[in-house]
Design an enzyme around this catalytic site. Structure first.
Site, PDB file in Angstrom:
ATOM      1  N   LYS A   7      36.157  29.402  41.399  1.00 47.48           N
ATOM      2  CA  LYS A   7      36.436  30.465  42.382  1.00 47.48           C
ATOM      3  C   LYS A   7      35.458  31.634  42.259  1.00 47.48           C
ATOM      4  O   LYS A   7      35.071  32.230  43.258  1.00 47.48           O
ATOM      5  CB  LYS A   7      37.876  30.954  42.231  1.00 47.48           C
ATOM      6  CG  LYS A   7      38.892  29.912  42.713  1.00 47.48           C
ATOM      7  CD  LYS A   7      40.315  30.419  42.636  1.00 47.48           C
ATOM      8  CE  LYS A   7      41.263  29.339  43.122  1.00 47.48           C
ATOM      9  NZ  LYS A   7      42.654  29.757  43.149  1.00 47.48           N
ATOM     10  N   ASP A  55      44.257  33.288  48.708  1.00 49.90           N
ATOM     11  CA  ASP A  55      45.291  33.304  47.661  1.00 49.90           C
ATOM     12  C   ASP A  55      46.067  34.615  47.685  1.00 49.90           C
ATOM     13  O   ASP A  55      47.301  34.629  47.553  1.00 49.90           O
ATOM     14  CB  ASP A  55      44.651  33.175  46.272  1.00 49.90           C
ATOM     15  CG  ASP A  55      44.340  31.732  45.902  1.00 49.90           C
ATOM     16  OD1 ASP A  55      44.962  30.830  46.481  1.00 49.90           O
ATOM     17  OD2 ASP A  55      43.473  31.527  45.034  1.00 49.90           O
TER      18      ASP A  55
END
Ligand code: NAP
Length: 559
Positions: free
Chosen positions: A321, A365
């Site tokens: 990420k 997220d």
């Protein structure tokens, strides 16, 4: 149309009935060709009992529910045949010139080139321009490397194509990374003869699934409940149902989930269901990329730059990420405000303007976690305990700060928690304002501090929310079946406790919280919401309401 060949090994006369049954089931599932891998059988019976070998293999051909390929694979290319080449080539010749004859005979290029005599015999067995007889069988010349990409891959292909008796050229090698799949696609696009180019092993799935996009002659699949004849083969049903093989064509856009490991990810199942529901010509595949920044950069760069792949984006998970944000920055792309602030993103969007790729890193997220938390009934979170300091924690911290909450970070490695708090720029009142603070008419710096180790959370006072962003409790993770917090943690009614871990749904943390009367939110709510937002970022449309949640409920093994 790219064909599906189901590979069925037959090692012994006693296996013939079961092999035919397996072929019938595979044909019912959708296979177009049956490859009878009779190297084990031939190795037992040839040359002493060639009459029995011929009788058994002719029975397989006669009772094959679909046109067949007969292969007697040599041990040095992954098969069970250890005998001399002339015995098996004589056997193939008898099959090709006999009745019933298979649709194809497969012979390795290496054996074909070994002697003029073998070439002569192989040419006699199959149909080609200089064949005086009217034969029904064509020749597949093949080359396999179970170790790596052979250095002379291109020369092998050229030699196959230059052979007048070769109807199909087949290359299969163990991929070292997804970049080998790209080379397989290039070979298919440049083909001068029907070609099979497949990668074996954990990186090879794209080459198998996307063969129709690049005009591959066939792809191999495994029969249900049978061993793979090459590593990484999906079953016929997986290929057709999970990977939607018949819907893949030249215009299909490619998406995937990038991670290491990534085989367990449910993202493809969700996004592929969304593409189906909205009639979008696209596929979402697992895209394993080894954990280093260098691997990420080289592989994602190659996928973007290989235009025929139509690579339009990816879900990005552990451990990439943060690499995604760095990559998009380096390539001059755009970062969404949250990924810019927290340095971590889970979504890559690739658009093309006049053929030039334009990249964007988006963090879905953070809004997903917040929506999942607020969905549990708390319209406002005042003080939150954040457990963990990895990628998910960064994003969720940014989301909570955006919401206006005070965040206290606890982590196994306290230095990492300190870095998180520092980088979010708020520990000492420095740095970013909460997003949209002006719109909400609020002022003041977001409040984030380090609470210490996970065990320190017990004495850290009262919280409205507890969010677990460690991998503790995760199935297959470092501390399966454990809770990140000690038993003494003061859960209470009115508190909301969320676990980002979504496998299993019911973690020890959530069990303890519920027992104490707290509201709980499992990781699936966040998982579904972040996936829905990814889908919308790629396609401009949300998936049908409730679809991803329903798909996630289905048993995982159902392809
Ligand atoms: P990550 O970057 O690798 O971070 C892992 C975190 O877990 C770090 O804080 C690490 O602490 C901690 N940790 C690992 N093993 C531990 C142990 N044995 N004891 C205590 N702490 C431990 O991973 P991530 O991307 O943040 O993901 C974390 C979890 O969130 C995963 O389970 C992931 O599946 C889940 N997640 C869920 C969603 C969703 O949509 N539901 C989305 C994203 C992530 P150290 O810093 O000390 O190493």
């Amino acid at each position: 149309m790219t064909l599906i060949a189901v590979a069925i090994p037959v090692d012994d006369a006693a296996e013939v009935d079961a092999a035919i049954e397996a072929a019938v089931r595979a044909a019912r599932d959708g296979a177009d060709l049956v490859e009878w891998r009779v190297d084990g059988l031939a190795d037992r019976l040839l040359p002493g009992d060639s009459a029995s070998a011929l009788r058994l293999v002719r029975r397989l051909i006669a009772e094959s529910p679909k046109p067949s390929i007969v292969t007697v694979r040599s041990a040095d290319e992954g098969g069970a045949w250890r005998g001399p080449d002339d015995a098996r080539v004589a056997f193939l010749e008898a099959l090709g010139a006999g009745d019933p004859a298979p649709r194809y005979l497969d012979l390795e290029l290496a054996a074909f080139e070994r002697s003029a005599n073998l070439r002569q015999k192989a040419r006699l067995a199959v149909q080609h321009d200089r064949q005086p007889r009217d034969l029904k069988t064509s020749l597949i010349l093949s080359a396999h490397d179970f170790g790596s990409r052979p250095a002379d891959l291109l020369s092998r292909l050229a030699r196959m194509v230059d052979e007048p008796a070769c109807a199909v050229a087949k290359l299969a090698w163990r991929a070292r990374s997804l970049r080998d799949d790209l080379e397989a696609f290039e070979l298919l696009l440049e083909r001068r003869t029907p070609t099979v180019a497949l990668c074996m092993g954990e990186f090879g799935l794209p080459s198998r699934v996307l063969a129709p996009k690049f005009g591959g002659f066939l792809t191999f699949a495994r029969a249900e409940a049978m061993d793979e004849t090459a590593a990484g083969q999906p079953t016929v049903r997986e290929l057709l149902r999970r990977w939607r093989f018949r819907r893949i064509g030249p215009a299909t856009e490619t998406f995937g989930v990038i991670g290491w490991p990534v085989g367990h990810s449910r993202s493809p199942v969700l996004h592929n269901a969304g593409f189906d529901a909205l009639g979008i010509d696209a596929i979402h595949l697992p895209l394993p990329i080894e954990g280093s920044w260098e691997s990420f950069k080289a592989t994602v760069g190659a996928m973007i730059d290989f235009e025929p792949l139509s690579f339009r984006g990816a879900s990005v998970t552990i451990p990439h990420k943060e690499h995604l944000v760095r990559f998009v920055r380096e390539r001059g792309g755009a970062l969404c405000p949250i990924s810019r602030r927290c340095g971590s993103a889970n979504t890559l969007v690739v658009r093309r303007r006049d053929g030039v790729p334009a990249l964007e890193a988006v963090n879905t997220d953070a809004p997903a976690a917040l929506a999942a938390l607020l969905g549990a009934g708390h319209r406002r979170i005042g003080r939150a305990a954040l457990l963990g300091a990895g990628g998910a924690a960064r994003a969720i911290a940014a989301g909570l700060l955006d919401h206006g909450a005070e965040v206290v970070v606890f982590n196994r490695s306290v230095e990492r928690a300190e870095a998180l708090a520092r980088e979010l720029g708020a520990e000492r009142g420095l740095g970013a304002e909460p997003l949209h603070a002006a719109e909400r008419g609020e002022a003041g710096a977001p409040r984030i501090s380090v609470g210490g180790r996970l065990s320190d959370a017990v004495a850290a006072g009262d919280f409205d929310a507890v969010v677990n962003c460690t991998s503790v409790g995760m199935e297959g993770g470092p501390a399966e079946g454990a809770s990140p917090l000690p038993e003494a943690f003061p859960f209470r009614a009115g508190m909301v406790v969320m676990d980002a871990v979504y496998r299993p749904r019911e973690t020890p943390l959530l069990r303890a919280a519920r027992a104490a009367g707290a509201a709980t939110v499992d990781g699936t709510a966040m998982f579904v919401l972040q996936a829905e937002a990814q889908f919308a970022a790629w396609t401009g449309r949300p998936p049908p309401a409730g679809l991803f949640a329903r798909v996630l409920e289905q048993p995982e093994c159902e392809p």
